[in-house]
Design a protein around this motif. Structure first.
Motif, PDB file in Angstrom:
ATOM      1  N   CYS A   1     -10.777  -0.362   3.242  1.00 57.15           N
ATOM      2  CA  CYS A   1     -11.931   0.536   3.171  1.00 57.15           C
ATOM      3  C   CYS A   1     -11.589   1.984   3.503  1.00 57.15           C
ATOM      4  CB  CYS A   1     -13.030   0.050   4.123  1.00 57.15           C
ATOM      5  SG  CYS A   1     -13.749  -1.513   3.629  1.00 57.15           S
ATOM      6  N   ASN A   2     -10.654   2.208   4.405  1.00 56.22           N
ATOM      7  CA  ASN A   2     -10.409   3.560   4.913  1.00 56.22           C
ATOM      8  C   ASN A   2      -9.084   4.179   4.506  1.00 56.22           C
ATOM      9  OD1 ASN A   2     -12.850   3.595   6.420  1.00 56.22           O
ATOM     10  ND2 ASN A   2     -11.883   2.236   7.896  1.00 56.22           N
ATOM     11  N   ASN A   3      -8.185   3.382   3.965  1.00 53.31           N
ATOM     12  CA  ASN A   3      -6.860   3.906   3.635  1.00 53.31           C
ATOM     13  C   ASN A   3      -6.299   3.144   2.438  1.00 53.31           C
ATOM     14  OD1 ASN A   3      -4.537   5.374   3.799  1.00 53.31           O
ATOM     15  ND2 ASN A   3      -3.852   4.531   5.740  1.00 53.31           N
ATOM     16  N   ILE A   4      -7.029   3.153   1.345  1.00 51.71           N
ATOM     17  CA  ILE A   4      -6.676   2.361   0.160  1.00 51.71           C
ATOM     18  C   ILE A   4      -5.291   2.705  -0.376  1.00 51.71           C
ATOM     19  CG2 ILE A   4      -7.780   3.895  -1.511  1.00 51.71           C
ATOM     20  CD1 ILE A   4      -8.105   0.174  -1.815  1.00 51.71           C
ATOM     21  N   GLU A   5      -4.854   3.957  -0.168  1.00 47.51           N
ATOM     22  CA  GLU A   5      -3.539   4.339  -0.686  1.00 47.51           C
ATOM     23  C   GLU A   5      -2.406   3.537  -0.048  1.00 47.51           C
ATOM     24  OE1 GLU A   5      -4.845   7.161   2.488  1.00 47.51           O
ATOM     25  OE2 GLU A   5      -5.729   6.630   0.582  1.00 47.51           O
ATOM     26  N   ALA A   6      -2.641   2.902   1.069  1.00 48.17           N
ATOM     27  CA  ALA A   6      -1.622   2.038   1.673  1.00 48.17           C
ATOM     28  C   ALA A   6      -1.286   0.859   0.759  1.00 48.17           C
ATOM     29  CB  ALA A   6      -2.096   1.526   3.031  1.00 48.17           C
ATOM     30  N   PHE A   7      -2.192   0.511  -0.158  1.00 49.61           N
ATOM     31  CA  PHE A   7      -1.974  -0.621  -1.058  1.00 49.61           C
ATOM     32  C   PHE A   7      -1.218  -0.246  -2.324  1.00 49.61           C
ATOM     33  CE2 PHE A   7      -5.299  -2.233   1.609  1.00 49.61           C
ATOM     34  CZ  PHE A   7      -4.993  -3.575   1.730  1.00 49.61           C
TER      35      PHE A   7
ATOM     36  N   ASP B   1      -0.101  -9.821  -0.626  1.00 50.41           N
ATOM     37  CA  ASP B   1       0.525 -10.822   0.245  1.00 50.41           C
ATOM     38  C   ASP B   1       1.519 -10.166   1.202  1.00 50.41           C
ATOM     39  OD1 ASP B   1      -0.948 -12.826  -0.885  1.00 50.41           O
ATOM     40  OD2 ASP B   1       0.725 -13.797  -1.914  1.00 50.41           O
ATOM     41  N   HIS B   2       2.238  -9.160   0.723  1.00 54.21           N
ATOM     42  CA  HIS B   2       3.175  -8.461   1.610  1.00 54.21           C
ATOM     43  C   HIS B   2       2.410  -7.731   2.707  1.00 54.21           C
ATOM     44  CE1 HIS B   2       6.335  -8.271  -1.849  1.00 54.21           C
ATOM     45  NE2 HIS B   2       6.098  -9.497  -1.430  1.00 54.21           N
ATOM     46  N   MET B   3       1.273  -7.170   2.344  1.00 63.04           N
ATOM     47  CA  MET B   3       0.446  -6.487   3.343  1.00 63.04           C
ATOM     48  C   MET B   3      -0.051  -7.491   4.394  1.00 63.04           C
ATOM     49  SD  MET B   3       0.522  -3.400   2.288  1.00 63.04           S
ATOM     50  CE  MET B   3      -0.821  -2.310   2.553  1.00 63.04           C
TER      51      MET B   3
ATOM     52  N   ILE C   1       7.131 -16.349  10.014  1.00 59.51           N
ATOM     53  CA  ILE C   1       5.946 -15.964   9.245  1.00 59.51           C
ATOM     54  C   ILE C   1       6.232 -16.081   7.753  1.00 59.51           C
ATOM     55  CG2 ILE C   1       4.419 -14.022   8.663  1.00 59.51           C
ATOM     56  CD1 ILE C   1       4.829 -13.072  11.618  1.00 59.51           C
ATOM     57  N   VAL C   2       7.369 -15.558   7.311  1.00 62.11           N
ATOM     58  CA  VAL C   2       7.734 -15.606   5.888  1.00 62.11           C
ATOM     59  C   VAL C   2       7.975 -17.054   5.456  1.00 62.11           C
ATOM     60  CG1 VAL C   2       9.496 -14.931   4.204  1.00 62.11           C
ATOM     61  CG2 VAL C   2       8.603 -13.246   5.818  1.00 62.11           C
TER      62      VAL C   2
ATOM     63  N   LEU D   1       7.106  -1.594   5.379  1.00 65.38           N
ATOM     64  CA  LEU D   1       5.652  -1.464   5.283  1.00 65.38           C
ATOM     65  C   LEU D   1       5.051  -1.202   6.655  1.00 65.38           C
ATOM     66  CD1 LEU D   1       4.411  -4.292   2.893  1.00 65.38           C
ATOM     67  CD2 LEU D   1       4.064  -1.844   2.610  1.00 65.38           C
ATOM     68  N   ASP D   2       5.496  -1.963   7.635  1.00 67.58           N
ATOM     69  CA  ASP D   2       4.973  -1.815   8.986  1.00 67.58           C
ATOM     70  C   ASP D   2       5.254  -0.423   9.535  1.00 67.58           C
ATOM     71  OD1 ASP D   2       3.810  -2.796  11.475  1.00 67.58           O
ATOM     72  OD2 ASP D   2       5.857  -2.760  12.245  1.00 67.58           O
ATOM     73  N   LYS D   3       6.475   0.028   9.388  1.00 66.16           N
ATOM     74  CA  LYS D   3       6.883   1.305   9.975  1.00 66.16           C
ATOM     75  C   LYS D   3       6.275   2.504   9.244  1.00 66.16           C
ATOM     76  CE  LYS D   3      11.039   3.934  11.098  1.00 66.16           C
ATOM     77  NZ  LYS D   3      12.483   3.961  10.997  1.00 66.16           N
TER      78      LYS D   3
END
Length: 145
Positions: A73-79, A85-87, A106-107, A132-134
């Motif tokens: 909702c607030n930061n769609i560009e992260a996608f 699934d990676h997210m 997890i993986v 992605l996390d960093k």
């Protein structure tokens, strides 16, 4: 805050009969609702595969889902340029980092549950999730908080 069913998700996003919105907005609401619904099922399945305690599963799943919803909702560009699934895997790793399972577990749980294999290999998937996390998710979550 509890992870919700499809009908509750639909209600949460304001998609109701008779809602007087232009069709473009109805479509976007419908699309986000579907993304969140599918993601919620995946998050619940992965969390159940990681933890034997149902209260821990629910707490982790809720925190991951809330984070995903906030970013959507607030930061769609992260996608952009990243598979959902990676997210999800990255968020599970981020939320559960302190006392949780390793990224490898997890993986592995994800691959066991959904029959997926990492197209670039396991090492590539681990590096990708850590990047992605960093670079994307941690800053996005910090901006939302």
């Amino acid at each position: 805050n509890k992870l919700t069913s499809d009908s509750e998700l639909t209600h949460l996003h304001g998609i109701e009969e008779g809602l007087n919105l232009p069709n473009e907005y109805k479509f976007i609401n419908h699309l986000f609702s579907k993304i969140l619904s599918i993601s919620a099922r995946r998050i619940l399945a992965i969390c159940a595969g990681l933890d034997s305690s149902s209260s821990k599963q629910q707490e982790l799943a809720t925190r991951v889902f809330d984070s995903l919803r906030n970013i959507l909702c607030n930061n769609i560009e992260a996608f952009f340029d990243h598979h959902i699934d990676h997210m999800i895997l990255c968020l599970i790793f981020s939320v559960h980092r302190a006392a949780g399972p390793s990224l490898e577990k997890i993986v592995a749980t994800y691959m066991d549950l959904f029959g997926k294999s990492a197209s670039g290999g396991i090492d590539w998937l681990h590096r990708h999730i850590l990047q992605l996390d960093k670079k994307i998710l941690s800053p996005a979550l910090d901006n939302i908080s």
